[in-house]
Design a protein around this motif. Structure first.
Motif, PDB file in Angstrom:
ATOM      1  N   PRO A   8      -0.745  16.071  37.521  1.00 37.91           N
ATOM      2  CA  PRO A   8       0.323  15.644  38.438  1.00 37.91           C
ATOM      3  C   PRO A   8       1.586  15.322  37.638  1.00 37.91           C
ATOM      4  CG  PRO A   8      -1.209  13.842  38.070  1.00 37.91           C
ATOM      5  CD  PRO A   8      -1.732  15.009  37.263  1.00 37.91           C
ATOM      6  N   VAL A   9       2.743  15.764  38.099  1.00 37.73           N
ATOM      7  CA  VAL A   9       3.983  15.515  37.362  1.00 37.73           C
ATOM      8  C   VAL A   9       5.084  15.058  38.299  1.00 37.73           C
ATOM      9  CG1 VAL A   9       3.396  17.232  35.590  1.00 37.73           C
ATOM     10  CG2 VAL A   9       4.828  17.900  37.526  1.00 37.73           C
ATOM     11  N   TRP A  10       5.959  14.260  37.737  1.00 38.08           N
ATOM     12  CA  TRP A  10       7.210  13.887  38.408  1.00 38.08           C
ATOM     13  C   TRP A  10       8.262  13.734  37.325  1.00 38.08           C
ATOM     14  CZ3 TRP A  10       9.972   8.962  38.963  1.00 38.08           C
ATOM     15  CH2 TRP A  10      11.034   9.057  39.869  1.00 38.08           C
ATOM     16  N   ASN A  11       9.112  14.773  37.213  1.00 36.17           N
ATOM     17  CA  ASN A  11      10.158  14.817  36.185  1.00 36.17           C
ATOM     18  C   ASN A  11       9.564  14.835  34.770  1.00 36.17           C
ATOM     19  OD1 ASN A  11      12.160  14.900  38.164  1.00 36.17           O
ATOM     20  ND2 ASN A  11      12.304  12.664  38.253  1.00 36.17           N
ATOM     21  N   LEU A  12      10.378  14.492  33.776  1.00 39.06           N
ATOM     22  CA  LEU A  12       9.986  14.455  32.358  1.00 39.06           C
ATOM     23  C   LEU A  12       9.557  15.827  31.825  1.00 39.06           C
ATOM     24  CD1 LEU A  12       7.889  11.140  32.386  1.00 39.06           C
ATOM     25  CD2 LEU A  12      10.271  11.431  31.674  1.00 39.06           C
ATOM     26  N   TRP A  13      10.215  16.893  32.296  1.00 40.21           N
ATOM     27  CA  TRP A  13       9.842  18.236  31.872  1.00 40.21           C
ATOM     28  C   TRP A  13       9.972  18.426  30.364  1.00 40.21           C
ATOM     29  CZ3 TRP A  13       7.221  22.404  32.558  1.00 40.21           C
ATOM     30  CH2 TRP A  13       7.544  23.578  31.854  1.00 40.21           C
ATOM     31  N   GLU A  14      11.165  18.234  29.814  1.00 45.79           N
ATOM     32  CA  GLU A  14      11.388  18.471  28.389  1.00 45.79           C
ATOM     33  C   GLU A  14      10.641  17.460  27.526  1.00 45.79           C
ATOM     34  OE1 GLU A  14      12.882  20.685  26.570  1.00 45.79           O
ATOM     35  OE2 GLU A  14      13.858  21.937  28.084  1.00 45.79           O
ATOM     36  N   LYS A  15      10.645  16.196  27.953  1.00 44.42           N
ATOM     37  CA  LYS A  15      10.109  15.126  27.130  1.00 44.42           C
ATOM     38  C   LYS A  15       8.588  15.120  27.093  1.00 44.42           C
ATOM     39  CE  LYS A  15      10.259  10.068  26.684  1.00 44.42           C
ATOM     40  NZ  LYS A  15      10.745   8.806  27.299  1.00 44.42           N
ATOM     41  N   MET A  16       7.941  15.426  28.224  1.00 47.33           N
ATOM     42  CA  MET A  16       6.490  15.258  28.306  1.00 47.33           C
ATOM     43  C   MET A  16       5.743  16.514  28.751  1.00 47.33           C
ATOM     44  SD  MET A  16       5.634  12.301  27.276  1.00 47.33           S
ATOM     45  CE  MET A  16       6.766  11.145  26.517  1.00 47.33           C
ATOM     46  N   THR A  17       6.092  17.065  29.910  1.00 46.79           N
ATOM     47  CA  THR A  17       5.275  18.130  30.490  1.00 46.79           C
ATOM     48  C   THR A  17       5.214  19.377  29.619  1.00 46.79           C
ATOM     49  OG1 THR A  17       5.862  17.327  32.706  1.00 46.79           O
ATOM     50  CG2 THR A  17       4.863  19.508  32.555  1.00 46.79           C
ATOM     51  N   LEU A  18       6.357  19.815  29.122  1.00 44.33           N
ATOM     52  CA  LEU A  18       6.367  21.025  28.289  1.00 44.33           C
ATOM     53  C   LEU A  18       5.553  20.857  27.014  1.00 44.33           C
ATOM     54  CD1 LEU A  18       7.313  23.895  27.774  1.00 44.33           C
ATOM     55  CD2 LEU A  18       9.464  22.968  26.851  1.00 44.33           C
ATOM     56  N   PRO A  19       5.735  19.765  26.237  1.00 37.89           N
ATOM     57  CA  PRO A  19       4.876  19.578  25.051  1.00 37.89           C
ATOM     58  C   PRO A  19       3.391  19.487  25.399  1.00 37.89           C
ATOM     59  CG  PRO A  19       6.778  18.123  24.940  1.00 37.89           C
ATOM     60  CD  PRO A  19       6.788  18.723  26.310  1.00 37.89           C
ATOM     61  N   CYS A  20       3.080  18.880  26.536  1.00 38.91           N
ATOM     62  CA  CYS A  20       1.683  18.790  26.963  1.00 38.91           C
ATOM     63  C   CYS A  20       1.103  20.180  27.199  1.00 38.91           C
ATOM     64  CB  CYS A  20       1.586  17.948  28.244  1.00 38.91           C
ATOM     65  SG  CYS A  20      -0.070  17.871  28.971  1.00 38.91           S
ATOM     66  N   ASP A  99       1.903  12.934  30.020  1.00 36.36           N
ATOM     67  CA  ASP A  99       2.387  12.269  28.802  1.00 36.36           C
ATOM     68  C   ASP A  99       1.317  12.258  27.716  1.00 36.36           C
ATOM     69  OD1 ASP A  99       0.734  10.497  30.108  1.00 36.36           O
ATOM     70  OD2 ASP A  99       1.977   8.732  29.725  1.00 36.36           O
ATOM     71  N   THR A 100       0.587  13.361  27.629  1.00 31.94           N
ATOM     72  CA  THR A 100      -0.481  13.505  26.634  1.00 31.94           C
ATOM     73  C   THR A 100      -0.255  14.749  25.780  1.00 31.94           C
ATOM     74  OG1 THR A 100      -1.858  14.710  28.238  1.00 31.94           O
ATOM     75  CG2 THR A 100      -2.238  12.334  28.026  1.00 31.94           C
ATOM     76  N   ILE A 101      -0.790  14.696  24.572  1.00 25.07           N
ATOM     77  CA  ILE A 101      -0.815  15.855  23.672  1.00 25.07           C
ATOM     78  C   ILE A 101      -2.255  16.005  23.201  1.00 25.07           C
ATOM     79  CG2 ILE A 101       0.014  16.856  21.507  1.00 25.07           C
ATOM     80  CD1 ILE A 101       2.221  16.607  23.533  1.00 25.07           C
ATOM     81  N   VAL A 102      -2.895  17.105  23.539  1.00 24.83           N
ATOM     82  CA  VAL A 102      -4.278  17.305  23.115  1.00 24.83           C
ATOM     83  C   VAL A 102      -4.300  17.811  21.679  1.00 24.83           C
ATOM     84  CG1 VAL A 102      -4.972  17.768  25.501  1.00 24.83           C
ATOM     85  CG2 VAL A 102      -4.485  19.691  23.961  1.00 24.83           C
ATOM     86  N   THR A 103      -5.457  17.623  21.027  1.00 23.02           N
ATOM     87  CA  THR A 103      -5.602  18.038  19.639  1.00 23.02           C
ATOM     88  C   THR A 103      -6.766  19.019  19.512  1.00 23.02           C
ATOM     89  OG1 THR A 103      -7.101  16.222  19.069  1.00 23.02           O
ATOM     90  CG2 THR A 103      -4.737  15.798  18.865  1.00 23.02           C
ATOM     91  N   GLU A 104      -6.955  19.521  18.340  1.00 19.50           N
ATOM     92  CA  GLU A 104      -7.982  20.540  18.100  1.00 19.50           C
ATOM     93  C   GLU A 104      -9.369  20.033  18.510  1.00 19.50           C
ATOM     94  OE1 GLU A 104      -9.349  23.584  14.503  1.00 19.50           O
ATOM     95  OE2 GLU A 104      -7.942  21.957  14.124  1.00 19.50           O
ATOM     96  N   ASN A 105     -10.130  20.897  19.190  1.00 21.59           N
ATOM     97  CA  ASN A 105     -11.505  20.611  19.600  1.00 21.59           C
ATOM     98  C   ASN A 105     -11.603  19.374  20.504  1.00 21.59           C
ATOM     99  OD1 ASN A 105     -14.324  21.208  19.586  1.00 21.59           O
ATOM    100  ND2 ASN A 105     -14.670  19.548  18.148  1.00 21.59           N
ATOM    101  N   TRP A 106     -10.649  19.216  21.382  1.00 21.02           N
ATOM    102  CA  TRP A 106     -10.618  18.039  22.250  1.00 21.02           C
ATOM    103  C   TRP A 106     -11.526  18.177  23.467  1.00 21.02           C
ATOM    104  CZ3 TRP A 106      -8.756  17.755  27.389  1.00 21.02           C
ATOM    105  CH2 TRP A 106      -8.266  18.959  27.896  1.00 21.02           C
TER     106      TRP A 106
END
Length: 412
Positions: A8-20, A99-106
């Motif tokens: 689920p998203v509400w705004n924060l495209w550049e800051k959060m959603t895209l990196p996620c 607002d998360t960033i997954v890592t290898e083998n998560w």
């Protein structure tokens, strides 16, 4: 195996959603997943870029973008995505904050944990960006019925953090369950205002006989509470009140810490905190008194973040070196592990030595507000401790720890 990932998203495209999304594409087997991005009427670039970027990263067959005409809130958006995942026949549903960033083998360790039929929902070890200190490895209720994260701000490599435990509650920032269990348990309750939905749903699973787990082998970076207004006092208090109206949950923080060899304690201000056993505390203090160095002190604090005297040692050392910024940082760590008037007074002393008078005044004003809040709530919390615990063995144990909150390093 197929997993529907609901974001689920509400705004924060550049800051959060895209990196996620980019991290998901980098560290996930795309053939096993389908992403459902539920846009709660974003007003930024989400509506412009999300669908095309999602399809570029995952392919049209593995990405679905759904745009709501208004902000439906976290619960409804999650349920909306879950229904799409069920319709598409996915065995598992994973709810993921943007607002998360997954890592290898998560992902694989989370799936493996659900091989146990008694486990209802699982989540990864969540850490803060940059420091990789623990943000979440299980949710507990302290003796005053306040929600806390187990081993908050511990190093993510700490042995106590990397124990696979049974939990009543885990956070919904990253939450995996079986699709059939999600719908049999009734989906997320939508009466909350962007908070507590995950803990409420954990309770529903508990009623069905499930337990939950945090899987330390799965590591995800979490920026935490990026949605504007989510933690405002009135909203938060209403969510907490509703949670307790709907659920009866045991107060269990002290049990986890005691089982791990720590001493659950109460400050003289009636705040819950955790201490080293006195023998180990004094052992560490002796090392500092006999042969102090910043390096050794930090090494011991990394080993045992509940060694509260250690923060005082390093703060005093930073003050002697005129390193006020670092001293302030260690004050904040000390307060994270033990919120007390005494630690706030130490913080005031450090802040008062700042050369930037305006900055110092603003921080001191905030500290005074925190001190006033603790003083105002002291009698209320004292009554709560009595109401919740009198007549139990833990009541006397908690009262005994009041005498330990002296602020002194001990006799050697």
């Amino acid at each position: 195996m197929s997993i529907g990932i609901v974001i689920p998203v509400w705004n924060l495209w550049e800051k959060m959603t895209l990196p996620c999304l980019k991290s998901l594409a980098a560290y996930t087997n795309i053939t096993e997943i389908h992403l459902y991005l539920i846009d709660n009427a974003s007003t930024d670039e989400t509506a412009i870029h999300a669908e095309s970027m999602g399809q570029n990263l995952f392919g049209k067959d593995h990405f679905t973008y759904i745009k709501n005409s208004e902000n439906m809130g976290f619960a409804i958006a999650c349920n909306q995505g879950a229904k799409e995942a069920q319709k598409d026949g996915h065995e598992f549903i994973l709810f993921l904050n943007n607002d998360t960033i997954v890592t290898e083998n998560w992902l694989l360790p989370l799936i493996k944990a659900l091989d146990n039929p008694r486990v209802g929902m699982v989540g990864p070890l969540l850490v803060y960006p940059d420091t990789y200190l623990v943000q979440h490895c299980g949710v507990v209720f302290n003796p005053f019925r306040e929600v806390r994260h187990l081993y908050h701000f511990f190093p993510h490599t700490h042995t106590k953090v990397n124990v696979l435990r049974k939990h009543k509650l885990i956070t919904g920032a990253v939450l995996l369950c079986r699709t059939k269990d999600f719908f049999e348990c009734g989906m997320f309750y939508d009466g909350y205002k962007n908070g507590m939905e995950d803990l409420d749903f954990c309770c529903i699973f508990l009623q069905k006989g499930f337990i939950h787990q945090v899987v330390p082998k799965s590591l995800v970076i979490h920026y935490e509470s990026q949605t504007p207004g989510r933690l405002q006092g009135d909203i938060l208090n209403k969510n907490i009140q509703l949670f307790h109206q709907r659920n009866t949950i045991s107060l269990d923080a002290h049990l986890y810490y005691a089982q791990d060899g720590y001493l659950p304690a109460i400050t003289k201000d009636y705040n819950f905190y955790v201490r080293l056993p006195e023998e180990k505390r004094k052992e560490f203090n002796k090392k500092m008194v006999r042969n102090y160095s910043d390096r050794l002190c930090l090494k011991l604090l990394n080993q045992e973040p509940f060694w509260h005297d250690g923060y005082r040692f390093i703060i005093n050392s930073m003050l002697k070196q005129k390193n006020i910024q670092n001293a302030m940082g260690y004050c904040e760590f000390a307060l994270a592990q033990c919120t007390s008037i005494e630690n706030l007074v130490v913080f005031k002393n450090v802040v008062s030595q700042l050369k930037n008078i305006t900055m110092a005044e603003n921080i001191l004003k905030n500290i005074d507000m925190q001190i006033e809040k603790i003083e105002t709530r002291k009698e209320i919390k004292k009554q709560k401790l009595q109401a919740y615990w009198q007549g139990t063995e833990w009541y006397d144990k908690f009262l005994a720890t009041l005498n330990l909150d002296t602020g002194e390093f001990g006799d050697y």
